[in-house]
Scaffold this active site. Structure first.
Site, PDB file in Angstrom:
ATOM      1  N   ARG A 148       0.856  -1.181   0.000  1.00  0.00           N
ATOM      2  CA  ARG A 148       0.000   0.000   0.000  1.00  0.00           C
ATOM      3  C   ARG A 148       0.894   1.234   0.000  1.00  0.00           C
ATOM      4  NH1 ARG A 148      -2.330  -3.351   4.109  1.00  0.00           N
ATOM      5  NH2 ARG A 148      -4.442  -4.090   3.569  1.00  0.00           N
ATOM      6  N   LYS A 179      -2.712  -2.015   7.676  1.00  0.00           N
ATOM      7  CA  LYS A 179      -3.936  -1.507   8.302  1.00  0.00           C
ATOM      8  C   LYS A 179      -4.141  -2.153   9.662  1.00  0.00           C
ATOM      9  CE  LYS A 179      -6.707  -0.198   4.262  1.00  0.00           C
ATOM     10  NZ  LYS A 179      -7.963  -0.446   3.519  1.00  0.00           N
ATOM     11  N   HIS A 248      -2.332   2.346  -6.034  1.00  0.00           N
ATOM     12  CA  HIS A 248      -3.106   1.170  -5.659  1.00  0.00           C
ATOM     13  C   HIS A 248      -3.380   0.277  -6.861  1.00  0.00           C
ATOM     14  CE1 HIS A 248      -4.654  -0.179  -1.837  1.00  0.00           C
ATOM     15  NE2 HIS A 248      -5.710  -0.709  -2.439  1.00  0.00           N
ATOM     16  N   ARG A 251      -0.841  -2.341  -6.819  1.00  0.00           N
ATOM     17  CA  ARG A 251      -1.170  -3.374  -5.827  1.00  0.00           C
ATOM     18  C   ARG A 251      -2.210  -4.337  -6.397  1.00  0.00           C
ATOM     19  NH1 ARG A 251      -1.509  -4.613  -0.186  1.00  0.00           N
ATOM     20  NH2 ARG A 251      -3.641  -4.954   0.581  1.00  0.00           N
ATOM     21  N   HIS A 274      -4.704  -8.965   3.934  1.00  0.00           N
ATOM     22  CA  HIS A 274      -6.148  -8.876   4.125  1.00  0.00           C
ATOM     23  C   HIS A 274      -6.552  -9.704   5.342  1.00  0.00           C
ATOM     24  CE1 HIS A 274      -7.001  -7.816  -0.377  1.00  0.00           C
ATOM     25  NE2 HIS A 274      -6.660  -6.769   0.344  1.00  0.00           N
ATOM     26  N   TYR A 283     -10.351 -10.577  -6.523  1.00  0.00           N
ATOM     27  CA  TYR A 283      -9.387 -10.839  -7.586  1.00  0.00           C
ATOM     28  C   TYR A 283      -9.720 -12.109  -8.356  1.00  0.00           C
ATOM     29  CZ  TYR A 283      -6.886  -7.076  -5.389  1.00  0.00           C
ATOM     30  OH  TYR A 283      -6.559  -5.841  -4.871  1.00  0.00           O
TER      31      TYR A 283
END
Length: 305
Positions: A148, A179, A248, A251, A274, A283
């Site tokens: 990120r 995150k 992004h 990514r 994630h 995806y």
């Protein structure tokens, strides 16, 4: 009807102090409510749940976006809640009525050839070669590691207790803070390591003394997200890419291309950091879209008249 709506708008403006733009959206929502009620016809204070459901469905059929319908329903819900506090309606007919779910747009990923062209691009202009080395390294890490923006600009030159992240070149591993302040480690490929070494050779000419950031601006301080986006956009234009490229997107490209090659959804989840695999499953839709295009173009039974 008009009196109830007018008084509620005054309440929103004077007591709730809503912004003018929000007030305008609510006024438009109440105008829609007035129109539906008059066509029914039904008195505003006697509107029932089945009326609201029907009108929401009509808004959807008219092409109003789910998000816009949600705003309309929120305005109506607030109006009936306000009327209910004064005992003017026995129940709120909008409670429990929800807008249609908005379709989640697929993340945009670059085709493999365009991602490679961006990574391999070497500007032949007379720009600062130190910045070119930095930008090349940034692209290799964004595309090669799926980082990120915040994770990338948070990297420091070396590991320390204060460092948000760093790269261990000897171990070919990037340690980043993602995150939710969750740390993860991702492998760094040979192309990215080579670009990193080239950047570190000249970084000291730009960085201010004592600056820990791995990536610095021309002023010698930590690169900002806006500076990174601007440089990436410029590099994509120089490389001749036909689309706007943002960090992004690289990514997304990392994840999509890795999944197409490996099919290992769980591994991609871990590499992206994630928390929930449902986030990564988007995806698989990207990959299926690619396969669908191949099928439509190549299979004799897929031909459409």
């Amino acid at each position: 009807m008009d009196n109830d709506i007018a008084r509620h708008l005054v309440h929103l403006e004077v007591e709730r102090r809503l912004a003018p733009r929000t007030l305008a959206m609510y006024a438009e929502a109440f105008e829609r409510l007035r129109g539906f009620a008059q066509k029914q016809p039904v008195v505003l204070r006697e509107v029932q749940v089945h009326h609201i459901r029907r009108w929401a469905a009509q808004l959807h059929a008219q092409g109003l976006a789910p998000r816009s319908i949600a705003i309309v329903l929120s305005a109506w819900r607030g109006l009936y809640r306000w009327l209910g506090r004064d005992g003017l309606v026995p129940l709120n007919p909008v409670d429990g009525v929800r807008a249609p779910k908005a379709a989640k747009p697929l993340p945009k990923a670059l085709p493999i050839d365009q991602a490679m062209a961006l990574a391999d691009h070497h500007p032949d202009d007379d720009g600062d070669p130190r910045l070119q080395a930095r930008d090349h390294c940034i692209v290799e890490l964004l595309y090669g590691c799926g980082l990120r923006v915040g994770e990338l600009i948070g990297l420091d030159v070396g590991a320390s207790s204060e460092a948000a992240g760093w790269i261990d070149a000897s171990d070919a591993t990037a340690h980043v803070l993602g995150k939710g302040s969750k740390r993860r480690s991702v492998p760094v490929g040979g192309a990215a390591l080579k670009a990193l070494r080239a950047w570190l050779e000249v970084r000291g000419e730009l960085a201010k003394p004592g600056e820990p950031a791995l990536f610095v601006s021309q002023r010698g301080t930590r690169l900002t997200p806006s500076q990174l986006r601007s440089r990436l956009k410029r590099r994509a234009l120089q490389a001749g890419l036909p689309t706007h490229v943002h960090p992004h997107m690289l990514r997304h490209s990392f994840a999509s291309h890795l999944l197409q090659s490996s099919g290992d959804l769980r591994a991609v989840q871990e590499l992206l950091g994630h928390a929930n695999i449902t986030t990564t499953q988007v995806y698989t839709r990207l990959d299926f879209g690619h396969l669908s295009k191949v099928y439509d173009a190549a299979h004799p039974r897929a031909k459409r008249k």
